[in-house]
Structure formats: C-alpha cells, structure tokens
Design an enzyme around this catalytic site. Structure first.
Site, mmCIF file in Angstrom:
data_model
loop_
_atom_site.group_PDB
_atom_site.id
_atom_site.type_symbol
_atom_site.label_atom_id
_atom_site.label_comp_id
_atom_site.label_asym_id
_atom_site.label_seq_id
_atom_site.Cartn_x
_atom_site.Cartn_y
_atom_site.Cartn_z
ATOM 1 N N GLN A 113 14.596 0.225 -4.051
ATOM 2 C CA GLN A 113 13.573 0.447 -5.064
ATOM 3 C C GLN A 113 12.199 0.620 -4.423
ATOM 4 O O GLN A 113 11.240 0.941 -5.121
ATOM 5 C CB GLN A 113 13.537 -0.747 -6.024
ATOM 6 C CG GLN A 113 14.827 -0.955 -6.803
ATOM 7 C CD GLN A 113 14.827 -2.271 -7.555
ATOM 8 O OE1 GLN A 113 15.274 -3.293 -7.042
ATOM 9 N NE2 GLN A 113 14.313 -2.257 -8.767
ATOM 10 N N VAL A 115 9.139 2.128 -1.996
ATOM 11 C CA VAL A 115 8.623 3.460 -1.666
ATOM 12 C C VAL A 115 7.931 3.465 -0.306
ATOM 13 O O VAL A 115 7.265 4.435 0.047
ATOM 14 C CB VAL A 115 7.646 3.955 -2.762
ATOM 15 C CG1 VAL A 115 8.379 4.166 -4.077
ATOM 16 C CG2 VAL A 115 6.468 2.989 -2.949
ATOM 17 N N HIS A 131 13.108 5.314 -6.149
ATOM 18 C CA HIS A 131 11.812 5.665 -6.738
ATOM 19 C C HIS A 131 11.004 6.613 -5.868
ATOM 20 O O HIS A 131 9.809 6.785 -6.075
ATOM 21 C CB HIS A 131 11.012 4.389 -7.006
ATOM 22 C CG HIS A 131 11.665 3.472 -7.982
ATOM 23 N ND1 HIS A 131 11.575 2.098 -7.916
ATOM 24 C CD2 HIS A 131 12.460 3.744 -9.062
ATOM 25 C CE1 HIS A 131 12.269 1.556 -8.907
ATOM 26 N NE2 HIS A 131 12.817 2.528 -9.596
ATOM 27 N N CYS A 139 3.608 19.149 -4.917
ATOM 28 C CA CYS A 139 2.679 19.878 -5.785
ATOM 29 C C CYS A 139 3.346 20.074 -7.147
ATOM 30 O O CYS A 139 4.469 20.581 -7.223
ATOM 31 C CB CYS A 139 2.317 21.234 -5.182
ATOM 32 S SG CYS A 139 1.285 22.250 -6.281
#
Length: 288
Positions: A113, A115, A131, A139
């Site tokens: 979970q 990042v 995640h 972008c």
C-alpha cells in the site's frame, strides 16, 4: 540474538505469533501485504502507529487536484519539500527480510500500500504497488509518464531554495507548510505537451485501476498464507484482501504495532517492531 531477547515488551502472545509466522513462511507461498508501518524504520512516519500521528491537514483528493489550479500549486509545493525525505530514505531490515524470503521462495508475492518505492529499492522489483509510486509522474493530458527526479530538477530551477528548512513529512511525501510560501510556488507543466502533471499515485477519491486490483486478488487466491506487515487496515483498499483470504480459509498473520481492523480475522499477530521480527523470522526459516 532473536527479537524477543532484545525487546523487553515482548509478550507470550508475541512469541506465539512469531512461531505462527515462521510456520506460515515455512509452508512457502505466502503473500505479503505491507503498509506504512513497514517504512517507519526508514525514517518515514506512518499515520497511526507509535512513530506517527494523524496528519493535521486533510490529504489531497483527486477531485480537488483536478479541479483547482490553487490546489495543484499547494500539492506540488508541499510534495516538492517532502520528496527529499522520500527520495533519501533507504530500505530497512524489514524490507530486506521480505526480499530475502521472496528469493528463498517462502514469500511468493508482495503487495504494498506504500508509495515510497522501498520494496523495489530492496530488490523486490515485482512488488505490486497498489496505490502507485511517487517516483513516477503522469501527465493527465497526454498520459506520458516520466521520472520524478526529472520533475524535481525542473521544480528546483523554478523555485530555488524553496525547500530550505525543516518540515514535517507524511508517508505520502506531503510536507506540512505554512500558506505564505506555498502561494509563491511555481508549478511545472508537462515537458511534452504543457498539460497537468500528477504523481503516479492513487489519490483519495480515485479508484485503484481494476486490473491492478484483480491481479492482487489472484495473488491472494493462490497464496498459502497472507502476511500483513505494518498496516492498520483502516481503509478498505487493504482490508478487502484480508477478508478475501479469511473467507477462503487462508491463514492470515498480522505483524503491526497497534490494533488493526483485521485482527479478528487473523490466526496470530505480533505487536513488535517489524525489522526485528522479520529478521528473526527469516533466520528461523533458514535454520529449518
């Protein structure tokens, strides 16, 4: 020396939990589900554990980020400061033990979970980042992805000296700053099309891509056991995998400092620092 010889707070329940953890790993085919608590020993605070606290500001939502230029300015100002802490963090003993267990075949897969990219930095290149990851930027217009290091260089050129001074950093790389400097921060557009850049992470209010979720379900369904590391399982994003494993009769072992929403579904739990516990578990598995 094992985790219990160096941890005075260890209880009989913790000892039994470690024994259950070793049995689960010895059976091979365990899947790891990790949370922010695994990274606290790398200097990244969690939200709810003993080394962290609930953030004072609400996290950015996807709707706010996409709907407001001021919100994007606030996000990137705070994230530009926080990125230094994330980028400078190194894998700790817990990450290294997980990778050791993966290489030996005792762990079949890792779902995180987090990042912060620390599983990958420890060598677990196949970790599923539920995640997303802060080390990538996407972008929203042309969908081009690029390294965060590239954006960091551009933001530094636009805002030289902005991140001088201390700041409290959350696990998602969000630093807590006063409003005044944020208002002067200059945001960089996409270098390819001039569009809006977003970290390649799942914000609150944004759904985890369905193929990624399905991949995690497949891993859990094939697991011989599920090992939860450093997650309070407060949000459904991680709790759903614990519930799925429990429904299938797959044993769940939780290593976390503090209670979790999945405790009643676990066959055992250990409430001790993760680095020591995982290092000792890996040692005992190697010893047979």
């Amino acid at each position: 020396m094992d985790a219990f010889a160096t941890t005075p707070s260890a209880t009989a329940a913790d000892a039994a939990g470690l024994a259950a953890l070793v049995r689960l790993l010895a059976g091979r085919g365990a899947v790891v589900l990790s949370g922010a608590g695994l990274s606290t020993e790398s200097g990244i605070p969690d939200y709810r554990g003993e080394t962290g606290s609930r953030r004072r500001a609400a996290p950015m939502t996807f709707q706010e980020f996409t709907g407001s230029a001021a919100a994007r300015q606030r996000y990137w100002a705070r994230s530009h400061v926080g990125w230094r802490a994330i980028a400078g963090a190194e894998p700790n003993a817990g990450h290294r033990a997980v990778e050791q267990l993966r290489r030996s075949g005792h762990v079949s897969a890792v779902i995180t979970q987090n990042v912060d990219g620390l599983h990958r930095a420890a060598g677990t290149r196949t970790a599923v980042e539920l995640h997303g990851g802060l080390h990538r930027v996407v972008c929203l217009d042309c969908r081009r992805t690029s390294p965060r290091s590239e954006l960091d260089r551009r933001l530094e050129e636009l805002n030289g000296g902005f991140r001088d001074g201390p700041a409290r950093v959350n696990p998602d790389g969000d630093a807590e700053l006063a409003p005044e400097p944020v208002a002067a921060f200059r945001v960089a557009p996409c270098a390819a099309c001039g569009g809006v850049l977003k970290p390649d992470v799942v914000f609150f209010g944004e759904s985890v891509p369905r193929p990624r979720v399905e991949r995690c379900f497949e891993l859990v369904d094939a697991a011989q056991g599920l090992l939860v590391l450093g997650s309070s399982l407060t949000v459904m994003s991680g709790l759903r995998f614990v519930r799925r494993a429990a429904r299938a009769g797959t044993p769940v072992v939780i290593v976390n400092q503090g209670a979790t929403r999945g405790d009643e579904l676990a066959v055992a739990r250990v409430d001790l620092p993760l680095g020591a516990v995982l290092t000792e578990a890996a040692r005992r598995v190697r010893a047979g």
